[in-house]
Design a protein around this motif. Structure first.
Motif, short mmCIF file in Angstrom:
data_model
loop_
_atom_site.label_atom_id
_atom_site.label_comp_id
_atom_site.label_asym_id
_atom_site.label_seq_id
_atom_site.Cartn_x
_atom_site.Cartn_y
_atom_site.Cartn_z
N HIS A 48 0.87 -1.18 0.00
CA HIS A 48 0.00 0.00 0.00
C HIS A 48 0.90 1.23 0.00
N ASN A 49 0.88 1.97 -1.08
CA ASN A 49 1.72 3.16 -1.22
C ASN A 49 1.04 4.36 -0.55
N VAL A 50 0.90 4.27 0.77
CA VAL A 50 0.27 5.33 1.57
C VAL A 50 0.99 5.43 2.91
N ALA A 51 0.82 6.57 3.56
CA ALA A 51 1.33 6.75 4.91
C ALA A 51 0.21 6.44 5.90
N VAL A 52 0.58 6.03 7.09
CA VAL A 52 -0.39 5.73 8.14
C VAL A 52 -0.16 6.71 9.28
N SER A 53 -1.25 7.28 9.78
CA SER A 53 -1.16 8.28 10.83
C SER A 53 -2.41 8.24 11.70
N ASP A 54 -2.37 8.96 12.80
CA ASP A 54 -3.57 9.09 13.62
C ASP A 54 -4.37 10.33 13.21
N TYR A 55 -3.95 10.98 12.14
CA TYR A 55 -4.60 12.16 11.61
C TYR A 55 -5.27 11.82 10.29
N VAL A 56 -6.52 12.19 10.13
CA VAL A 56 -7.24 11.96 8.88
C VAL A 56 -7.07 13.19 8.00
N GLY A 57 -6.59 12.99 6.80
CA GLY A 57 -6.43 14.12 5.88
C GLY A 57 -5.37 13.85 4.85
N ARG A 58 -4.94 14.90 4.19
CA ARG A 58 -3.93 14.79 3.15
C ARG A 58 -2.72 15.62 3.55
N SER A 59 -1.59 15.25 2.99
CA SER A 59 -0.35 15.98 3.26
C SER A 59 0.55 15.87 2.04
N ILE A 60 1.51 16.75 1.96
CA ILE A 60 2.49 16.69 0.89
C ILE A 60 3.64 15.81 1.36
N PHE A 61 4.06 14.87 0.51
CA PHE A 61 5.16 13.98 0.82
C PHE A 61 6.23 14.20 -0.23
N ILE A 62 7.41 14.61 0.20
CA ILE A 62 8.48 14.93 -0.74
C ILE A 62 9.57 13.87 -0.61
N VAL A 63 9.94 13.26 -1.74
CA VAL A 63 11.02 12.27 -1.78
C VAL A 63 12.21 12.95 -2.44
N THR A 64 13.35 12.93 -1.74
CA THR A 64 14.55 13.54 -2.29
C THR A 64 15.62 12.48 -2.48
N GLY A 65 16.61 12.75 -3.29
CA GLY A 65 17.70 11.80 -3.52
C GLY A 65 17.28 10.68 -4.43
N LYS A 66 18.07 9.60 -4.42
CA LYS A 66 17.79 8.44 -5.27
C LYS A 66 16.93 7.45 -4.56
#
Length: 66
Positions: A48-66
């Motif tokens: 599952h390509n998602v993050a898990v949190s105790d907060y319901v909503g959306r966020s920006i996820f930034i991947v840097t590097g290789k």
């Protein structure tokens, strides 16, 4: 029975889980999701390509590097 692995990262812990079980991997980094698929082909993985949190909503996820 299944295993839920939250924050799978590279999948280092997957080798410790019993074979034959469904493993649900939650990893927000799409590059690592592909790495898990390629390097653990004989496991019953549900990635599952998602993050898990105790907060319901959306966020920006930034991947840097290789």
């Amino acid at each position: 029975m299944c295993i839920i692995d939250i924050g799978t990262n590279y999948g280092a812990d997957l080798k410790y889980y019993p074979k034959g079980l469904d493993i649900h991997c939650f990893e927000p980094n799409p590059i690592l999701c592909e790495y898990i698929k390629i390097n653990h082909p004989n496991r019953r993985l549900h990635i599952h390509n998602v993050a898990v949190s105790d907060y319901v909503g959306r966020s920006i996820f930034i991947v840097t590097g290789k």
